[in-house]
Design an enzyme around this catalytic site. Structure first.
Site, PDB file in Angstrom:
ATOM      1  N   ASP A  77       0.685  -0.997   0.046  1.00 46.56           N
ATOM      2  CA  ASP A  77      -0.146  -0.142  -0.011  1.00 46.56           C
ATOM      3  C   ASP A  77       0.907   1.118  -0.042  1.00 46.56           C
ATOM      4  OD1 ASP A  77      -1.750  -2.200   0.770  1.00 46.56           O
ATOM      5  OD2 ASP A  77      -3.063  -0.880   1.916  1.00 46.56           O
ATOM      6  N   HIS A 126      -1.152   4.456  -0.629  1.00 46.75           N
ATOM      7  CA  HIS A 126      -2.218   5.505   0.150  1.00 46.75           C
ATOM      8  C   HIS A 126      -1.808   7.001   0.063  1.00 46.75           C
ATOM      9  CE1 HIS A 126      -5.022   2.812   1.632  1.00 46.75           C
ATOM     10  NE2 HIS A 126      -4.322   1.997   2.081  1.00 46.75           N
ATOM     11  N   ASP A 169      -3.968  -0.209  -3.549  1.00 46.08           N
ATOM     12  CA  ASP A 169      -4.255   1.001  -2.563  1.00 46.08           C
ATOM     13  C   ASP A 169      -3.109   2.167  -2.744  1.00 46.08           C
ATOM     14  OD1 ASP A 169      -6.228  -0.703  -1.674  1.00 46.08           O
ATOM     15  OD2 ASP A 169      -5.846  -0.364   0.540  1.00 46.08           O
ATOM     16  N   ASP A 220      -6.240   7.557  -1.400  1.00 45.81           N
ATOM     17  CA  ASP A 220      -6.846   7.710   0.066  1.00 45.81           C
ATOM     18  C   ASP A 220      -5.985   7.851   1.088  1.00 45.81           C
ATOM     19  OD1 ASP A 220      -9.412   7.699  -0.873  1.00 45.81           O
ATOM     20  OD2 ASP A 220      -9.958   5.579  -0.798  1.00 45.81           O
ATOM     21  N   ARG A 221      -6.277   8.447   2.294  1.00 44.96           N
ATOM     22  CA  ARG A 221      -5.808   8.774   3.440  1.00 44.96           C
ATOM     23  C   ARG A 221      -4.656   9.599   3.436  1.00 44.96           C
ATOM     24  NH1 ARG A 221      -8.109   5.678   6.964  1.00 44.96           N
ATOM     25  NH2 ARG A 221      -8.632   3.539   6.471  1.00 44.96           N
ATOM     26  N   ASN A 231      -8.450  -2.688  -2.604  1.00 47.87           N
ATOM     27  CA  ASN A 231     -10.069  -2.520  -2.210  1.00 47.87           C
ATOM     28  C   ASN A 231     -10.101  -0.850  -2.321  1.00 47.87           C
ATOM     29  OD1 ASN A 231      -8.210  -2.484   0.189  1.00 47.87           O
ATOM     30  ND2 ASN A 231     -10.034  -1.823   1.393  1.00 47.87           N
ATOM     31  N   HIS A 232      -9.231   0.031  -2.093  1.00 47.42           N
ATOM     32  CA  HIS A 232      -9.504   1.222  -2.048  1.00 47.42           C
ATOM     33  C   HIS A 232      -9.551   1.967  -3.594  1.00 47.42           C
ATOM     34  CE1 HIS A 232      -9.241   3.096   1.957  1.00 47.42           C
ATOM     35  NE2 HIS A 232      -8.660   1.902   2.137  1.00 47.42           N
ATOM     36  N   HIS A 281      -3.839  -8.184  -3.828  1.00 42.73           N
ATOM     37  CA  HIS A 281      -4.016  -7.308  -2.883  1.00 42.73           C
ATOM     38  C   HIS A 281      -4.361  -7.543  -1.580  1.00 42.73           C
ATOM     39  CE1 HIS A 281      -4.323  -3.484  -0.726  1.00 42.73           C
ATOM     40  NE2 HIS A 281      -5.549  -3.351  -0.457  1.00 42.73           N
ATOM     41  N   ARG A 332     -13.629  -7.022   8.887  1.00 43.28           N
ATOM     42  CA  ARG A 332     -13.667  -5.861   7.829  1.00 43.28           C
ATOM     43  C   ARG A 332     -15.090  -5.626   7.365  1.00 43.28           C
ATOM     44  NH1 ARG A 332      -8.553  -3.690   5.819  1.00 43.28           N
ATOM     45  NH2 ARG A 332      -6.702  -5.222   6.292  1.00 43.28           N
ATOM     46  N   HIS A 334      -2.498  -4.820   1.920  1.00 46.47           N
ATOM     47  CA  HIS A 334      -3.661  -4.754   2.658  1.00 46.47           C
ATOM     48  C   HIS A 334      -3.683  -4.432   4.236  1.00 46.47           C
ATOM     49  CE1 HIS A 334      -8.070  -4.890   2.638  1.00 46.47           C
ATOM     50  NE2 HIS A 334      -8.294  -6.000   3.086  1.00 46.47           N
TER      51      HIS A 334
END
Length: 306
Positions: free
Chosen positions: A53, A55, A81, A84-85, A113-114, A163, A210, A237
């Site tokens: 990731d 991010h 990923d 995001d964040r 998943n993002h 992932h 999750r 992940h």
């Protein structure tokens, strides 16, 4: 889109400068043309470097390239990923995408998943696109590309990259190859599981905390690796404080490539270098020094599992 145009865009993005909305549209269109030719299980040759990731932590991605080598000198797989964040999801994803379009055989991008419309509307990427471009068009172009990203990669037929993890609906790589991936990530089923599941010290399958995907034990990994003649599953992940975590007698590894995740977790990051014989070497790196970072204007995003 000429190579000189791409090189100019890459140069801007490396400086954390955004490109125009028109350029983003053209880049995403070209990326879709390339990605549509790739399989759900994309074959990749060694030597190759695996990244977890990112991010949106742009300056830490620059640090990753400093440690691992630049494209095209190094062959990379990014295991999802990208957004995001972090403060710079736009620049991070567009740089990786531009490198993919410029050097398609040296960069493999796998969906996380993002990489989803629904998740990015909650965890930052949507708002960032709106703030930096004044409209949601760039978010739309990028999320269209998400639908084209491969679900996994296979290195020299021995190392499987995904992932999240495995799925009770999937026993063979051929079953992954039959999935219609060009869609928003579903809430359940095989495609969802590949992007959301996690390994755990259990036997068999369990429910994921999750709320999507499953947790799976070492016996499941042994069975999957044996059925598909695999030596290793490499996945991302999950935050790992030490940058990577090997499980089940080195048959599965989690690689995490966002140091000091969310700018507060205090973890180191790692990349996994595989040589042409698939020997493994982990490179650990820390967050980029403070004096090398820009200062973004940023509203905090909601917390979910760190």
């Amino acid at each position: 889109m000429s190579k000189s145009d791409l090189d100019r865009q890459i140069e801007s993005l490396r400086k954390c400068e955004i490109i125009t909305e028109t350029e983003v549209r053209q880049l995403c269109s070209k990326a879709r043309e390339i990605l549509v030719e790739e399989g759900n299980v994309q074959k990749v040759c060694a030597p190759v470097t695996l990244c977890g990731d990112i991010h949106g932590q742009f300056y830490d991605l620059k640090e990753l390239f400093r440690v691992g080598g630049d494209v095209p000198a190094t062959n990379y797989i990014f295991i999802g990923d990208f957004v995001d964040r972090g403060f710079y999801s736009v620049e991070t994803f567009l740089l990786l995408l531009a490198l993919k379009v410029r050097y398609p055989d040296r960069v493999t991008l796998i969906r996380g998943n993002h990489e989803s419309r629904q998740i990015t509307q909650v965890y930052g990427f949507y708002d960032e696109c709106l703030r930096k471009y004044g409209s949601v068009n760039v978010w739309r172009y990028c999320t269209e590309v998400f639908d084209y990203l491969s679900l996994s990669a296979l290195i020299e037929d021995r190392v499987f990259c995904v992932h999240g993890g495995l799925s009770p609906s999937i026993n063979t790589l051929d079953q992954i190859r039959t999935i219609d991936r060009k869609q928003e990530v579903p809430h359940d089923g095989a495609m969802c599981d590949l992007l959301w599941s996690d390994p755990e010290e259990i036997e068999g399958w369990g429910l994921s905390p999750r709320g999507a995907g499953y947790i799976f034990g070492g016996d499941i990994v042994a069975q999957f690796n044996s059925s598909n003649q695999l030596d290793l599953i490499a996945r991302a992940h999950q935050l790992v404080m030490e940058g990577y975590k090997s499980m089940f007698n080195d048959t599965l590894v989690t690689v995490w490539s966002a140091p000091n995740y969310c700018y507060r977790c205090g973890n180191v990051a790692a990349i996994l270098q595989l040589d042409d014989k698939l020997n493994r070497k982990y490179e650990i790196f820390e967050a980029a020094p403070q004096d090398q970072r820009g200062i973004p204007a940023k509203k905090p995003v909601p917390d979910y599992f760190l």
